[in-house]
Each structure stands twice: as structure tokens, then as C-alpha cells.
Design a protein around this motif. Structure first.
Motif, PDB file in Angstrom:
ATOM      1  N   ALA A   3       0.812  -1.214   0.000  1.00 58.54           N
ATOM      2  CA  ALA A   3       0.000   0.000   0.000  1.00 58.54           C
ATOM      3  C   ALA A   3       0.846   1.263   0.000  1.00 58.54           C
ATOM      4  N   ASP A  20      -2.537   4.379   2.952  1.00 58.72           N
ATOM      5  CA  ASP A  20      -3.626   5.043   2.231  1.00 58.72           C
ATOM      6  C   ASP A  20      -4.716   4.013   1.920  1.00 58.72           C
ATOM      7  N   TYR A  21      -5.640   3.850   2.862  1.00 58.78           N
ATOM      8  CA  TYR A  21      -6.688   2.847   2.721  1.00 58.78           C
ATOM      9  C   TYR A  21      -7.654   3.160   1.584  1.00 58.78           C
ATOM     10  N   GLU A  22      -7.732   4.429   1.189  1.00 54.21           N
ATOM     11  CA  GLU A  22      -8.621   4.790   0.091  1.00 54.21           C
ATOM     12  C   GLU A  22      -8.191   4.105  -1.209  1.00 54.21           C
ATOM     13  N   LEU A  41      -6.975   1.022  -1.282  1.00 52.67           N
ATOM     14  CA  LEU A  41      -7.105  -0.423  -1.132  1.00 52.67           C
ATOM     15  C   LEU A  41      -8.517  -0.868  -1.514  1.00 52.67           C
ATOM     16  N   LYS A  98     -11.645  -3.798  -0.914  1.00 48.48           N
ATOM     17  CA  LYS A  98     -12.122  -4.623   0.186  1.00 48.48           C
ATOM     18  C   LYS A  98     -11.502  -6.012   0.115  1.00 48.48           C
ATOM     19  N   TYR A 118      -7.944  -5.788   4.881  1.00 53.89           N
ATOM     20  CA  TYR A 118      -8.740  -4.564   4.898  1.00 53.89           C
ATOM     21  C   TYR A 118     -10.186  -4.938   4.591  1.00 53.89           C
ATOM     22  N   LYS A 145     -15.264   0.272   5.170  1.00 48.86           N
ATOM     23  CA  LYS A 145     -15.598   1.403   6.036  1.00 48.86           C
ATOM     24  C   LYS A 145     -16.836   1.109   6.880  1.00 48.86           C
ATOM     25  N   PHE A 150     -12.021   3.132   9.010  1.00 49.18           N
ATOM     26  CA  PHE A 150     -11.512   2.026   8.214  1.00 49.18           C
ATOM     27  C   PHE A 150     -11.488   0.808   9.130  1.00 49.18           C
ATOM     28  N   MET A 174     -10.267  -3.205   9.731  1.00 48.86           N
ATOM     29  CA  MET A 174      -9.293  -4.201   9.287  1.00 48.86           C
ATOM     30  C   MET A 174      -9.227  -5.349  10.283  1.00 48.86           C
ATOM     31  N   ALA A 224     -11.346   7.453   9.791  1.00 48.79           N
ATOM     32  CA  ALA A 224     -11.067   7.697   8.376  1.00 48.79           C
ATOM     33  C   ALA A 224     -10.844   9.176   8.096  1.00 48.79           C
ATOM     34  N   ARG A 251      -6.422   9.716  11.688  1.00 49.47           N
ATOM     35  CA  ARG A 251      -6.187   8.270  11.657  1.00 49.47           C
ATOM     36  C   ARG A 251      -6.027   7.697  13.069  1.00 49.47           C
TER      37      ARG A 251
END
Length: 283
Positions: free
Chosen positions: A48, A189-191, A193, A195, A216, A219, A232, A234, A256, A260
Motif C-alpha cells: 500500500a 492510504d486505505y482509500e 485499497l 475490500k 482490509y 468502512k 476504516f 481491518m 477515516a 487516523r
């Protein structure tokens, strides 16, 4: 370099009261590490990209560990007000304190202090220290990381030791420790990633490098002591062990927003469900 499965780490911790903090409060990030700052592939696995999230001196996050209505422990994670120089590198100093409380504290006396000196530019640990007090058990340990030389120098002393013992171990480049990974996780940066995407990680603890995986989930909006938050979600993928029920028995909720903040963790254990909840956040 051989990486060791997380089940061996769990075996080290399962007979210690510290498991509540290391595996629960600490699992808000300390057991979830990433090792690269680029959107790329390593050994066929996607890594990521890091976000622009940054952390400030003086940040403080407080947590409560509880079994239902029974409070078991408290943990505080804070960033020192000053920068520290470690081998010519300017570092944040992050301190973690955990202690037992309430009925749990009557039978188990925990007062643990951990700290990590994290390079401000490269976001890797330069030094790690912990001082453990659990009932009659005592241990103090310092780890110095030489990332260019791929070596960790460890010195430690237990309750009845008169002198420090010293050992050296090989490590992967940019490996994380039990605290620096907490902050690295917050910068992913989970945006970007999808699902169910898996993040793979390396971490050094005590005398070994461990291989971790985190899934991950997506949301979710939750209520917390510091307000309603979009998060987020996980789940660390756990091996079969004597502590947790199922491979994805732990869920972590992280805000989110730009901060963070690790807000909540829920773990399904063979002894019952345990939760860690944020109680206070100070910038």
C-alpha cells in the motif's frame, strides 16, 4: 532471511498477563506493520502507498481494556514534546504505558512502559526500549536498529541478572518494531485499497522477525467516547492458537479522517470477548 510465523509470537505471550496489552491494546497497531512507502509489488504482493497523514509532538491517546462491564486495564500512547537524536537521526519518541486496573488488578499487577524512537524522515525505528513489571516478573530491554547493515543489537536484563546480556540479529531493511508499526499503519492510504485486500508486514520483536498479514475490510461508522466516527476496518489474520477463536477473530476500527486514530478493537478469545476503546484523544 527466514521469517517466523506469528503463532510463535503468540506462544511467547500467551502465558503472560501482558497479552491483554500486547495483543489487544497493542494490536491497535503494534502488531500490524508495513514495510514500504510505495505502491508496488514485492514478491508478487501489492504494497500500500502511504498517505499524507502526519503526526505532531504532544499527541496523546488513552484506551480502556474491558471484558464487558469489567475493566481490566488502561493504556496510554503519547508522542514526546521534543525531538530526539539517535545516531544522527532526528526522531519522534513515542511512549506507551499499560497497567492493570479494577478487579483484574487485584490478582495481576501490570505496570509496563514501552518506547520507540522513530525516524522523522524515513518513519522507521532507530531505537526501541521496554521495561516490564508483571507481578514478580521483571525485564528491561533496548534494541538499536542498523537498517543499512540489516542488524538489530539487543541488550536485556531480567530480574536476577547482575549484568546486561547482549545479542545481535539479522533484520530486513526498514523492519518495524512493536510501536513504530502502530504509526506506520496509520499512514497507509486505505482509500487506495480494495475490500478484502491483504497487507503483508515484517516486524522485529525480542529475538525474531515475524510475518504478519492484515485484511482490509472496508468502512463503517461507529460511536465512541470522542464522538461518532467514520472508520476504516481491518482484521489481522491470526494463525491457529490457544488465545483467539478463528483466523479473523480481531477487528480494528481506525478513524477515516486526517488524524487516523485507532478507535476500537474487539477480540473473540476462548476466554470470552474483550474490547479496547479509546477514552480520550489530545493533539
Amino acid at each position: 532471511m527466514k521469517k517466523i510465523h506469528t503463532s510463535l509470537l503468540l506462544n511467547k505471550l500467551k502465558n503472560s498477563p501482558l497479552r491483554i496489552f500486547v495483543i489487544l491494546a497493542v494490536s491497535l497497531g503494534f502488531l500490524t506493520f508495513s514495510t514500504s512507502a510505495f505502491m508496488t509489488y514485492q514478491n508478487g504482493n501489492r504494497v500500500a502507498m502511504l498517505s499524507d497523514v502526519t503526526f505532531k509532538k504532544g499527541e496523546k491517546i488513552s484506551y480502556l481494556v474491558h471484558y464487558g462491564f469489567i475493566n481490566a486495564g488502561e493504556a496510554v500512547v503519547k508522542v514526546d514534546d521534543n525531538f530526539h537524536n539517535i545516531d544522527g537521526n532526528s526522531c519522534y519518541k513515542v511512549e506507551v504505558e499499560g497497567k492493570s486496573v479494577g478487579v483484574f488488578g487485584w490478582t495481576t499487577n501490570i505496570d509496563d512502559k514501552w518506547s520507540s524512537y522513530i525516524d522523522r524522515q524515513k518513519h522507521i525505528p532507530r531505537k526501541f526500549h521496554r521495561k516490564i513489571k508483571e507481578n514478580k516478573y521483571r525485564k528491561e530491554e533496548t534494541v538499536m536498529f542498523d537498517h543499512s547493515g540489516k542488524q538489530a543489537s539487543v541488550k536485556y536484563k531480567k530480574r536476577n541478572d547482575k549484568n546486561w546480556k547482549r545479542k545481535e540479529y539479522p533484520i530486513p531493511t526498514n523492519v518495524q518494531d512493536m510501536i513504530s508499526g502502530y504509526y506506520f499503519l496509520r499512514r497507509v492510504d486505505y482509500e487506495k485499497l480494495t475490500k478484502n485486500e491483504i497487507i503483508r508486514m515484517d516486524a522485529f520483536f525480542e529475538d525474531s522477525v515475524y510475518d504478519f498479514k492484515v485484511r482490509y475490510i472496508g468502512k463503517e461508522i461507529i460511536k465512541t467516547k470522542i464522538g461518532k466516527k467514520e472508520t476504516f476496518v481491518m482484521s489481522p489474520i491470526m494463525p491457529e492458537n490457544g488465545l483467539f477463536s478463528g483466523k479473523e477473530s480481531i477487528k480494528i476500527w481506525m478513524s477515516a479522517d486526517e488524524d487516523r486514530i485507532p478507535l476500537k478493537i474487539r477480540a473473540n478469545m476462548f476466554i470470552g470477548g474483550i474490547e479496547v476503546d479509546v477514552t480520550e484523544y489530545e493533539k
